[in-house]
Design a protein around this motif. Structure first.
Motif, PDB file in Angstrom:
ATOM      1  N   UNK A 149       0.833  -1.200   0.000  1.00  0.00           N
ATOM      2  CA  UNK A 149       0.000   0.000   0.000  1.00  0.00           C
ATOM      3  C   UNK A 149       0.874   1.259   0.000  1.00  0.00           C
ATOM      4  N   UNK A 150       1.889   1.262   0.832  1.00  0.00           N
ATOM      5  CA  UNK A 150       2.781   2.431   0.895  1.00  0.00           C
ATOM      6  C   UNK A 150       3.495   2.623  -0.437  1.00  0.00           C
ATOM      7  N   UNK A 151       4.021   1.536  -0.989  1.00  0.00           N
ATOM      8  CA  UNK A 151       4.717   1.616  -2.286  1.00  0.00           C
ATOM      9  C   UNK A 151       3.798   2.122  -3.383  1.00  0.00           C
ATOM     10  N   UNK A 152       2.579   1.606  -3.405  1.00  0.00           N
ATOM     11  CA  UNK A 152       1.623   2.032  -4.429  1.00  0.00           C
ATOM     12  C   UNK A 152       1.280   3.512  -4.306  1.00  0.00           C
ATOM     13  N   UNK A 153       1.130   3.990  -3.058  1.00  0.00           N
ATOM     14  CA  UNK A 153       0.824   5.404  -2.896  1.00  0.00           C
ATOM     15  C   UNK A 153       2.005   6.270  -3.342  1.00  0.00           C
ATOM     16  N   UNK A 154       3.208   5.870  -2.981  1.00  0.00           N
ATOM     17  CA  UNK A 154       4.391   6.631  -3.412  1.00  0.00           C
ATOM     18  C   UNK A 154       4.487   6.636  -4.933  1.00  0.00           C
ATOM     19  N   UNK A 155       4.210   5.504  -5.579  1.00  0.00           N
ATOM     20  CA  UNK A 155       4.202   5.447  -7.045  1.00  0.00           C
ATOM     21  C   UNK A 155       3.141   6.377  -7.625  1.00  0.00           C
ATOM     22  N   UNK A 156       1.986   6.437  -6.981  1.00  0.00           N
ATOM     23  CA  UNK A 156       0.924   7.332  -7.457  1.00  0.00           C
ATOM     24  C   UNK A 156       1.349   8.791  -7.336  1.00  0.00           C
ATOM     25  N   UNK A 157       2.021   9.148  -6.236  1.00  0.00           N
ATOM     26  CA  UNK A 157       2.530  10.513  -6.094  1.00  0.00           C
ATOM     27  C   UNK A 157       3.514  10.827  -7.217  1.00  0.00           C
TER      28      UNK A 157
END
Length: 142
Positions: free
Chosen positions: A36-44
């Motif tokens: 989840x954290x990785x995906x959010x950082x990728x989205x940013x």
């Protein structure tokens, strides 16, 4: 090179120290939380406000109401997370509010920080980010 060895040494010591605390967070949950954290950082990084907002807990979504407002808050208040150039997962522990995942992040300005992610499990079993606190990465090596 000396700094890298020092950081790796600290990470090793932290991993040993967290073994009992991590027992409260299953391996599957650790993987899901980090995902989840990785995906959010990728989205940013991609500038995808809708996707980034989707990883926030209901309380965070209620607070910021819409993806644009949320993205503006991250851009101004969490610049290293908004445009992270490097990330490394560190310690995960079980705190008063649930799992807390530390992430070593290098921002676009080249300065490293430690981001502590406060995680919240939803009724369907998924994990969402319920807050982030940044601190200077030099706190790791004293």
């Amino acid at each position: 090179m000396r700094i890298v060895r020092t950081i790796l040494g600290c990470v090793f010591v932290m991993l040993i120290a967290i073994a009992p605390a991590r027992a409260q967070v299953s391996d599957a949950d650790v993987g899901a939380i980090r995902g989840v954290i990785s995906e959010q950082i990728d989205a940013f990084r991609a500038g995808d406000a809708v996707r980034a907002f989707s990883y926030a807990s209901p309380a965070i979504r209620n607070q910021f109401r819409d993806p644009g407002t949320f993205m503006d808050m991250v851009r101004t208040g969490y610049a290293p997370v908004y445009r992270a150039t490097a990330t490394e997962f560190l310690e995960i522990r079980y705190g008063r509010r649930g799992p807390e995942q530390d992430v070593y992040i290098v921002g676009a300005d080249g300065k490293p920080v430690i981001a502590r992610y406060f995680m919240q499990q939803q009724s369907d079993g998924t994990w969402r980010i319920n807050g982030v606190v940044l601190r200077d990465a030099k706190d790791l090596v004293t």
